[in-house]
Design an enzyme around this catalytic site. Structure first.
Site, PDB file in Angstrom:
ATOM      1  N   ASP A   2       0.861  -1.182   0.000  1.00 28.64           N
ATOM      2  CA  ASP A   2       0.000   0.000   0.000  1.00 28.64           C
ATOM      3  C   ASP A   2       0.893   1.226   0.000  1.00 28.64           C
ATOM      4  O   ASP A   2       2.122   1.123   0.047  1.00 28.64           O
ATOM      5  CB  ASP A   2      -0.957   0.013   1.189  1.00 28.64           C
ATOM      6  CG  ASP A   2      -2.310   0.646   0.811  1.00 28.64           C
ATOM      7  OD1 ASP A   2      -2.307   1.761   0.233  1.00 28.64           O
ATOM      8  OD2 ASP A   2      -3.347   0.030   1.077  1.00 28.64           O
ATOM      9  N   HIS A   5     -13.605  -1.316  -7.396  1.00 31.13           N
ATOM     10  CA  HIS A   5     -14.891  -0.609  -7.437  1.00 31.13           C
ATOM     11  C   HIS A   5     -14.722   0.885  -7.150  1.00 31.13           C
ATOM     12  O   HIS A   5     -15.636   1.668  -7.395  1.00 31.13           O
ATOM     13  CB  HIS A   5     -15.924  -1.261  -6.517  1.00 31.13           C
ATOM     14  CG  HIS A   5     -15.742  -0.989  -5.063  1.00 31.13           C
ATOM     15  ND1 HIS A   5     -16.793  -0.976  -4.187  1.00 31.13           N
ATOM     16  CD2 HIS A   5     -14.642  -0.740  -4.318  1.00 31.13           C
ATOM     17  CE1 HIS A   5     -16.360  -0.707  -2.968  1.00 31.13           C
ATOM     18  NE2 HIS A   5     -15.056  -0.575  -3.027  1.00 31.13           N
TER      19      HIS A   5
END
Length: 181
Positions: free
Chosen positions: A30, A87
């Protein structure tokens, strides 16, 4: 296993907890801002700073073809994992994210697992339709239908192997591999 965009590492931590018998490396990727907030990761999970729009540093080379280096942990991913990432992004941005993973995957060795919402092509329930609108308004993303997932995956050279759907919601798991031409 590489958890791409894995946030604080909760999914990878739960996976390791449920399957302590599995060997190998477990990598949480990340942005630095996210990783710096993690107080402590369980043993065996390595945090690696990574922006998923950049080339994937962990290549999926099969064990027989590995070229060992000083940084052996950088090579050899069998599994890449995305949860609730795509998404948040448009098809164009999702294509960029997926392309970076596909470039690193070994076609004979690597799998990409995507845990995200999968809506039916027709007849989605009201909550699913609301989520789709919310994602579009807040992030320019979308909740994709089965056909939209297939088109997106096809665009980057992935084939959909299987979809596992949860009876309690619209979240599903998509198993994908590099398409063989």
């Amino acid at each position: 296993m590489v958890d791409v965009g894995g946030g604080p590492g909760q999914e990878l931590s739960r996976f390791k907890e449920r399957h302590p018998e599995l060997s190998g490396r477990f990598v949480l990727q990340d942005l630095p801002l996210t990783l710096n907030r993690i107080e402590k990761l369980p043993p065996g999970i390595e945090a690696v700073e990574y922006d998923f729009f950049m080339p994937q540093p962990i290549k999926g080379e099969s064990a027989m073809n590995r070229k060992y280096t000083d940084c052996d942990w950088i090579l050899g991913s069998r599994l890449y994992f995305l949860r609730d990432v795509l998404h948040n992004w448009s098809d164009a941005k999702s294509t960029q994210i997926l392309s970076r993973i596909v470039e690193a995957m070994d076609p004979e060795y690597s799998t990409l697992i995507i845990d995200d919402y999968v809506l039916p092509d027709t007849g989605a329930d009201l909550r699913a339709a609301e989520m789709d609108i919310l994602m579009w308004l807040h992030t320019a993303g979308l909740e994709r239908t089965v056909s939209q997932w297939k088109n997106l995956l096809d665009t980057v050279g992935l084939e959909l192997v299987k979809i596992w759907s949860s009876p309690r919601g619209k979240e599903s798991v998509l198993e994908t591999r590099v398409r063989h031409n």
